[in-house]
Motif scaffolding. Structure first.
Motif, short mmCIF file in Angstrom:
data_model
loop_
_atom_site.label_atom_id
_atom_site.label_comp_id
_atom_site.label_asym_id
_atom_site.label_seq_id
_atom_site.Cartn_x
_atom_site.Cartn_y
_atom_site.Cartn_z
N GLU A 1 4.76 -4.02 13.23
CA GLU A 1 4.42 -2.91 14.13
C GLU A 1 2.98 -2.99 14.60
O GLU A 1 2.68 -2.64 15.73
N GLU A 2 2.09 -3.43 13.71
CA GLU A 2 0.67 -3.41 14.04
C GLU A 2 -0.10 -4.37 13.15
O GLU A 2 0.23 -4.54 11.98
N VAL B 1 -1.25 -5.63 7.74
CA VAL B 1 -0.09 -5.71 8.63
C VAL B 1 0.78 -4.49 8.36
O VAL B 1 1.13 -4.21 7.22
N VAL B 2 1.11 -3.74 9.42
CA VAL B 2 1.99 -2.58 9.30
C VAL B 2 3.39 -3.04 9.71
O VAL B 2 3.58 -3.59 10.79
N LEU B 3 4.35 -2.83 8.81
CA LEU B 3 5.72 -3.28 9.05
C LEU B 3 6.66 -2.10 9.16
O LEU B 3 6.48 -1.08 8.50
N GLN B 4 7.69 -2.26 9.99
CA GLN B 4 8.79 -1.30 10.02
C GLN B 4 9.97 -1.99 9.35
O GLN B 4 10.35 -3.10 9.74
N VAL C 1 0.81 -1.22 0.00
CA VAL C 1 0.00 0.00 0.00
C VAL C 1 0.85 1.27 0.00
O VAL C 1 0.57 2.21 -0.74
N ALA C 2 1.88 1.34 0.85
CA ALA C 2 2.66 2.58 0.96
C ALA C 2 4.05 2.28 1.49
O ALA C 2 4.28 1.26 2.14
N GLN C 3 4.94 3.21 1.21
CA GLN C 3 6.31 3.11 1.72
C GLN C 3 6.85 4.53 1.90
O GLN C 3 6.65 5.39 1.06
#
Length: 65
Positions: A46-47, A54-57, A23-25
């Protein structure tokens, strides 16, 4: 930018699996990476957002420290 594009390739094809929508970076460049540099790449969850986000760092550091 080439290194940043590797995340897209990995996330879209390997983790979490084929068909993943990217979705985004957001990228921040602090210095250049050169041919021959040892780079440490890490990905952390991350979340988790229902139903299936899924939110990734992601992070890249020079060397192994």
């Amino acid at each position: 930018m080439w290194i940043g594009s590797l995340f897209s390739a990995v996330l879209g094809n390997i983790l979490p699996g084929p068909g993943t929508l990217y979705v985004a970076q957001t990228l921040r460049f602090h210095t250049r990476a050169y041919v021959g540099d040892a780079l440490k790449v890490s990905v952390r969850v991350e979340e988790l957002r229902p139903p299936a986000t899924v939110v990734l760092q992601t992070r890249i550091n020079r060397g192994w420290s």
